[in-house]
Enzyme design. Structure first.
Site, PDB file in Angstrom:
ATOM      1  CD  GLU A 262     -72.456  -0.650  36.427  1.00 14.37           C
ATOM      2  OE1 GLU A 262     -73.654  -0.137  36.188  1.00 14.37           O
ATOM      3  OE2 GLU A 262     -72.252  -0.585  37.682  1.00 14.37           O
ATOM      4  CB  CYS A 296     -76.797   1.639  36.642  1.00  9.18           C
ATOM      5  SG  CYS A 296     -76.271   0.141  37.717  1.00  9.18           S
TER       6      CYS A 296
HETATM    7  C1  UN1 Z   1     -75.811   0.085  40.230  1.00  9.37           C
HETATM    8  O1  UN1 Z   1     -76.892   0.761  40.110  1.00  9.37           O
HETATM    9  O2  UN1 Z   1     -74.857   0.787  39.708  1.00  9.37           O
HETATM   10  O3  UN1 Z   1     -78.262  -5.186  40.462  1.00  9.37           O
HETATM   11  C2  UN1 Z   1     -75.587  -1.338  40.732  1.00  9.37           C
HETATM   12  C3  UN1 Z   1     -78.484  -4.374  41.380  1.00  9.37           C
HETATM   13  C4  UN1 Z   1     -77.503  -3.998  42.361  1.00  9.37           C
HETATM   14  C5  UN1 Z   1     -76.389  -3.191  41.765  1.00  9.37           C
HETATM   15  C6  UN1 Z   1     -76.650  -2.036  41.184  1.00  9.37           C
HETATM   16  N1  UN1 Z   1     -76.918  -5.404  43.099  1.00  9.37           N
HETATM   17  O4  UN1 Z   1     -79.762  -3.624  41.317  1.00  9.37           O
END
Ligand code: UN1
Length: 511
Positions: A262, A296
């Site tokens: 990821e 992310c």
């Molecule tokens: C991440 O930034 O690696 O959807 C995960 C989201 C969170 C998870 C982000 N539930 O922004």
């Protein structure tokens, strides 16, 4: 502060290798956990050396041999209790996340809630590790598939979600019958130790072996490499940058084990002429400014119809002006620091590149100084106007920079949207059914997550989380992501008393 660390089971100095609750005396170099909030050193950590690393993976392997025999619903019962333990510590662990990582209190506690939700999800899933049964082409044969535990799994997590991403992996791994070796980011080691100690404490109380949940802390070039190359770990799940994922992925694939990646996102939002701009402004504020632009799933590109561009621009600038930046634990603050001074420097480099390419900075972007700000980790969130073709727009800069891009037709908007190497999350804000369906169609968004009138960030755990292209293709948390943590076995049982061959092949005489 010290009492918060103590209450969460942190010791000074902390060790970089934990088998469950048990610290190993490590001989690796010492790092400091530094709060980006005020630059204070929270704790020293002696990182894992090769021997400590080896003992941890060994313990995870031994614990696996016992854990795989525990029926899955009983494994779920342990996860249920772990979830209960985190419910009781939500405020404290949330505060530690804010202090060590810098996200505001509401988001720190929200992250612990995400962990708790993941426990609940995994408990239910522990009774639903379904395999299919098929109709055999041969008489008197039963054909079906079943899922077995896979082994000890390696989990590499990033600084921005210090505990939730571990939970996505670890809770599914536990109900799947796997044990976990967790390498957290060296920027947030205390959150990892606190979470592991709390969960492993519950496992110990239930009489399970300590090697169920383990931690190794050390540099990616050392501990990360060791995990990726370790033949004892059949699955490596890694969250972080594209270069990290490329490295980990290639090492894992070269030993023919499973990578679950990821990686970076470069999330775009299309805003069509009839969109509800009140919703857009609220979603963008959370999606682009929340977590100081370090999710992310952060909104990075806002692809806006030319007909409403200027109105939306004005409204966003007005909303950005209201954002209170400061101590993430204080009420009313919407944006804390970035993870460190280097992150602000990276942001400044990207802004210089934007202006050099001919882009315009419409609001903010500057580093802040004075008082708390003197840590160098604070900056004003930024809105820019750019062309979709700028090289800097194709990159994920992990900072609160929002690129606004104009479009004329929905086809052009989609072209801009998909014209980046990453493919994690995406959204369209529209009240036009046809635009929304086009966005969700095979010709639409090419991302792993596609939303309508919902921000790209802040996904619920119930869906599978992950993305396409350079995001790496892995899926974690909800839906059927659990399958990655198990090995599928296809079984044929012959109860016919004959030896019929598939495909009707005759081979010698039937007795
Ligand atoms: C991440 O930034 O690696 O959807 C995960 C989201 C969170 C998870 C982000 N539930 O922004």
């Amino acid at each position: 502060m010290d009492t918060l660390l103590e209450r969460l089971g942190i010791r000074e100095p902390e060790q970089g290798a934990l088998i469950g609750l048990n610290r190993l005396d490590c001989l690796g170099s010492v790092i400091e956990s530094i709060s980006p909030v005020d630059g204070k050193i929270l704790c020293k950590i002696r990182q894992a050396d090769a021997t400590a690393y080896d003992r941890v993976v060994q313990a995870a392997g031994e614990a696996f041999l016992r854990w795989r025999d525990v029926p899955a619903p009983q494994r779920g019962e342990l996860v249920r209790r772990i979830g209960e333990a985190f419910r009781g510590r939500k405020k404290e662990l949330g505060a530690l996340i804010s202090i060590e990582m810098g996200k505001i209190r509401a988001e720190g506690e929200g992250e612990v809630q995400e962990l708790i939700d993941m426990c609940d999800f995994a408990v239910g899933q522990s009774r639903m590790l379904y395999g299919l049964s098929m109709h055999s082409e041969r008489p008197g044969h039963r054909l079906f598939e079943q899922y077995h535990p896979l082994g000890p799994v390696g989990v590499i997590t990033a600084f921005n979600f210090p505990v939730a991403v571990w939970a996505w992996n670890a809770m599914l791994a536990l109900i799947a019958g796997d044990t976990v070796v967790w390498k957290p980011s060296g920027k947030v080691p205390l959150c990892a130790v606190a979470a592991n100690v709390l969960a492993a404490g519950v496992a110990a109380d239930c009489g399970f072996p300590p090697g169920l949940l383990n931690v190794v802390i050390g540099p990616g070039e050392d501990i990360g490499e060791k995990l990726a190359a370790d033949e004892r770990l059949p699955l490596i799940s890694a969250t972080g940058s594209v270069p990290m994922g490329r490295r980990v992925g290639s090492v894992v694939v070269s030993r023919l084990a499973r990578p679950l990646l990821e990686l970076g996102g470069n999330n775009g939002v299309i805003v069509t002429p009839g969109a509800d701009l009140d919703l857009v402004v609220r979603a963008v504020l959370f999606g682009a400014v929340g977590t100081s632009g370090q999710r992310c799933t952060t909104i990075r590109r806002l692809i806006v119809s030319n007909s409403i561009f200027d109105v939306l621009k004005k409204r966003l600038i007005a909303a950005y002006r209201q954002v209170k930046i400061g101590n993430p634990l204080e009420d009313g603050v919407l944006m804390g620091p970035l993870i460190d001074k280097e992150a602000v420097e990276t942001m400044q480099k990207a802004l210089a590149e934007i202006t050099k390419s001919g882009g315009k900075i419409l609001y903010g972007g500057e580093p802040l100084t004075g008082g708390l700000y003197d840590t160098g980790a604070y900056a004003r969130p930024c809105i820019c106007e750019v062309q979709s073709s700028f090289p800097v727009v194709k990159k994920e800069t992990f900072a609160p920079i929002l690129y606004m891009i104009r479009y004329e037709t929905i086809e052009e908007a989609l072209k801009f949207h998909n014209d980046v190497p990453q493919g994690l999350s995406s959204a369209i804000f529209t009240n036009d059914l046809r635009d929304s369906e086009l966005f969700l169609s095979a010709r639409g968004s090419d991302c792993g997550i596609a939303n309508v009138n919902v921000s790209t960030s802040g996904a619920e755990i119930g869906g599978a989380f992950g993305g396409e292209k350079q995001t790496g293709g892995g899926r974690e948390s909800g839906s059927d992501a659990w399958k990655a943590y198990m090995r599928r076995q296809t079984c044929t049982v012959n109860w016919s008393g004959r030896m019929d061959l598939a495909q009707g092949i005759e081979f010698g005489e039937q007795g």
